[in-house]
Scaffold this motif. Structure first.
Motif, PDB file in Angstrom:
ATOM      1  N   LYS A   1       0.916  -1.363   0.166  1.00  0.00           N
ATOM      2  CA  LYS A   1       0.217  -0.406   0.035  1.00  0.00           C
ATOM      3  C   LYS A   1       1.056   1.236   0.006  1.00  0.00           C
ATOM      4  O   LYS A   1       1.188   1.224   1.059  1.00  0.00           O
ATOM      5  CB  LYS A   1      -0.487  -0.248   1.328  1.00  0.00           C
ATOM      6  N   ILE A   2       0.428   2.105  -0.949  1.00  0.00           N
ATOM      7  CA  ILE A   2       1.592   2.850  -0.963  1.00  0.00           C
ATOM      8  C   ILE A   2       0.444   4.228  -0.720  1.00  0.00           C
ATOM      9  O   ILE A   2      -0.555   4.446  -0.594  1.00  0.00           O
ATOM     10  CB  ILE A   2       1.749   3.975  -2.474  1.00  0.00           C
ATOM     11  N   PRO A   3       1.286   4.770   1.011  1.00  0.00           N
ATOM     12  CA  PRO A   3       1.148   5.864   0.927  1.00  0.00           C
ATOM     13  C   PRO A   3      -0.084   6.956   0.347  1.00  0.00           C
ATOM     14  O   PRO A   3       1.275   7.444  -0.260  1.00  0.00           O
ATOM     15  CB  PRO A   3       1.939   6.360   2.298  1.00  0.00           C
ATOM     16  N   ARG A   4      -0.692   7.819   0.508  1.00  0.00           N
ATOM     17  CA  ARG A   4      -1.248   8.863   0.039  1.00  0.00           C
ATOM     18  C   ARG A   4      -0.778  10.347  -0.158  1.00  0.00           C
ATOM     19  O   ARG A   4      -0.353  10.180   1.808  1.00  0.00           O
ATOM     20  CB  ARG A   4      -2.649   9.388  -0.277  1.00  0.00           C
ATOM     21  N   GLN A   5      -0.109  11.175  -0.370  1.00  0.00           N
ATOM     22  CA  GLN A   5       0.858  12.598   0.299  1.00  0.00           C
ATOM     23  C   GLN A   5      -0.966  13.385   0.357  1.00  0.00           C
ATOM     24  O   GLN A   5       0.093  14.277   1.396  1.00  0.00           O
ATOM     25  CB  GLN A   5       0.973  12.798  -1.551  1.00  0.00           C
ATOM     26  N   ILE A   6      -2.013  12.990  -0.028  1.00  0.00           N
ATOM     27  CA  ILE A   6      -3.385  13.495   0.784  1.00  0.00           C
ATOM     28  C   ILE A   6      -3.601  13.020   1.950  1.00  0.00           C
ATOM     29  O   ILE A   6      -4.555  11.897   1.351  1.00  0.00           O
ATOM     30  CB  ILE A   6      -3.961  14.255  -0.284  1.00  0.00           C
ATOM     31  N   ALA A   7      -4.026  13.744   2.884  1.00  0.00           N
ATOM     32  CA  ALA A   7      -4.050  13.673   4.397  1.00  0.00           C
ATOM     33  C   ALA A   7      -6.197  13.550   3.789  1.00  0.00           C
ATOM     34  O   ALA A   7      -6.613  14.611   3.618  1.00  0.00           O
ATOM     35  CB  ALA A   7      -4.309  14.147   5.173  1.00  0.00           C
ATOM     36  N   GLY A   8      -6.727  12.801   4.417  1.00  0.00           N
ATOM     37  CA  GLY A   8      -8.045  12.618   4.656  1.00  0.00           C
ATOM     38  C   GLY A   8      -8.476  11.985   3.483  1.00  0.00           C
ATOM     39  O   GLY A   8      -8.363  10.904   3.205  1.00  0.00           O
ATOM     40  N   SER A   9      -9.834  12.393   2.595  1.00  0.00           N
ATOM     41  CA  SER A   9     -10.765  10.753   1.850  1.00  0.00           C
ATOM     42  C   SER A   9      -9.848  10.732   0.194  1.00  0.00           C
ATOM     43  O   SER A   9      -9.866  11.984  -0.055  1.00  0.00           O
ATOM     44  CB  SER A   9     -12.092  12.044   2.131  1.00  0.00           C
ATOM     45  N   LYS A  10     -10.536  10.185   0.027  1.00  0.00           N
ATOM     46  CA  LYS A  10     -10.246   9.648  -1.069  1.00  0.00           C
ATOM     47  C   LYS A  10     -10.503  10.746  -2.656  1.00  0.00           C
ATOM     48  O   LYS A  10     -10.066  11.587  -3.320  1.00  0.00           O
ATOM     49  CB  LYS A  10     -10.562   8.290  -1.620  1.00  0.00           C
ATOM     50  N   SER A  11     -12.093  11.351  -1.537  1.00  0.00           N
ATOM     51  CA  SER A  11     -12.921  12.660  -2.922  1.00  0.00           C
ATOM     52  C   SER A  11     -11.966  13.283  -3.352  1.00  0.00           C
ATOM     53  O   SER A  11     -11.699  13.747  -3.904  1.00  0.00           O
ATOM     54  CB  SER A  11     -14.045  12.909  -2.502  1.00  0.00           C
ATOM     55  N   LEU A  12     -10.863  14.281  -1.714  1.00  0.00           N
ATOM     56  CA  LEU A  12      -9.883  15.763  -1.722  1.00  0.00           C
ATOM     57  C   LEU A  12      -9.108  14.391  -3.008  1.00  0.00           C
ATOM     58  O   LEU A  12      -8.666  15.622  -3.855  1.00  0.00           O
ATOM     59  CB  LEU A  12      -9.606  15.362  -0.828  1.00  0.00           C
ATOM     60  N   ALA A  13      -8.406  13.453  -2.988  1.00  0.00           N
ATOM     61  CA  ALA A  13      -7.562  13.520  -3.540  1.00  0.00           C
ATOM     62  C   ALA A  13      -7.756  13.730  -5.271  1.00  0.00           C
ATOM     63  O   ALA A  13      -7.482  13.164  -6.113  1.00  0.00           O
ATOM     64  CB  ALA A  13      -7.114  11.696  -3.381  1.00  0.00           C
ATOM     65  N   SER A  14      -9.136  12.621  -5.652  1.00  0.00           N
ATOM     66  CA  SER A  14      -9.366  12.559  -6.865  1.00  0.00           C
ATOM     67  C   SER A  14     -10.054  14.424  -7.208  1.00  0.00           C
ATOM     68  O   SER A  14     -10.310  14.656  -8.287  1.00  0.00           O
ATOM     69  CB  SER A  14     -11.058  11.818  -6.564  1.00  0.00           C
ATOM     70  N   MET A  15     -10.231  15.185  -6.910  1.00  0.00           N
ATOM     71  CA  MET A  15     -10.808  16.285  -7.181  1.00  0.00           C
ATOM     72  C   MET A  15      -9.691  17.329  -7.361  1.00  0.00           C
ATOM     73  O   MET A  15      -9.917  18.399  -7.653  1.00  0.00           O
ATOM     74  CB  MET A  15     -11.452  17.456  -5.782  1.00  0.00           C
ATOM     75  N   LEU A  16      -8.488  17.142  -6.773  1.00  0.00           N
ATOM     76  CA  LEU A  16      -6.807  18.533  -6.523  1.00  0.00           C
ATOM     77  C   LEU A  16      -6.584  18.266  -8.403  1.00  0.00           C
ATOM     78  O   LEU A  16      -7.053  19.284  -8.356  1.00  0.00           O
ATOM     79  CB  LEU A  16      -6.353  17.736  -6.220  1.00  0.00           C
ATOM     80  N   PRO A  17      -6.144  17.335  -8.874  1.00  0.00           N
ATOM     81  CA  PRO A  17      -5.971  17.756 -10.591  1.00  0.00           C
ATOM     82  C   PRO A  17      -7.264  18.470 -11.082  1.00  0.00           C
ATOM     83  O   PRO A  17      -6.884  19.268 -11.964  1.00  0.00           O
ATOM     84  CB  PRO A  17      -6.125  16.358 -11.075  1.00  0.00           C
ATOM     85  N   THR A  18      -8.389  18.188 -10.701  1.00  0.00           N
ATOM     86  CA  THR A  18      -9.559  19.322 -11.293  1.00  0.00           C
ATOM     87  C   THR A  18      -9.681  20.632 -11.165  1.00  0.00           C
ATOM     88  O   THR A  18     -10.294  22.467 -11.152  1.00  0.00           O
ATOM     89  CB  THR A  18     -10.916  18.801 -11.755  1.00  0.00           C
TER      90      THR A  18
END
Length: 130
Positions: free
Chosen positions: A11-28
């Motif tokens: 499992k690769i640790p995510r750089q963005i803490a919090g929900s997966k939805s924030l990580a999916s929103m970041l590029p947009t």
């Protein structure tokens, strides 16, 4: 101790803490933020010119357009991804049978077709020459 190493995916640790939805929103979020920032700057520069109130008017326009552009782009992203994937799929002619690989009997035909497309001529050697 085993000489074999486990190749299970880690499992690769995510750089963005919090929900997966924030990580999916970041590029947009970033792309709409940059695009609206540049677009509003150019439009304000064209409309008002560079004056003392340029920066304030620019920030007002940007802070008005970005909250509109981001949710619209985020909601339309799945549909636009689907449309772009369907537009970029290769077109396969229906009339030709689909085969895997190249057969030996196809080589002379492929060579003649490539020669024709390249506009080359094949010189035939006469048997009486040898």
């Amino acid at each position: 101790m085993s000489a074999y190493v486990s190749v299970l995916p880690q499992k690769i640790p995510r750089q963005i803490a919090g929900s997966k939805s924030l990580a999916s929103m970041l590029p947009t979020m970033l792309s709409t933020g940059v695009i609206t920032l540049v677009a509003t700057a150019v439009m304000r520069l064209l409309w008002l010119g560079f004056s003392n109130d340029f920066f304030g008017a620019w920030m007002e326009a940007w802070l008005t357009t970005w909250p509109i552009a981001f949710p619209v782009a985020y909601m339309l992203r799945p549909m636009l991804n689907h449309v772009s994937r369907s537009m970029s799929q290769p077109v396969v002619p229906i009339a030709l049978p689909v085969r895997q690989g190249l057969m030996v009997s196809d080589i002379p035909h492929a060579a003649a077709e490539a020669t024709r497309i390249a506009g080359l001529q094949v010189k035939s050697l006469s048997a009486s020459r040898y």
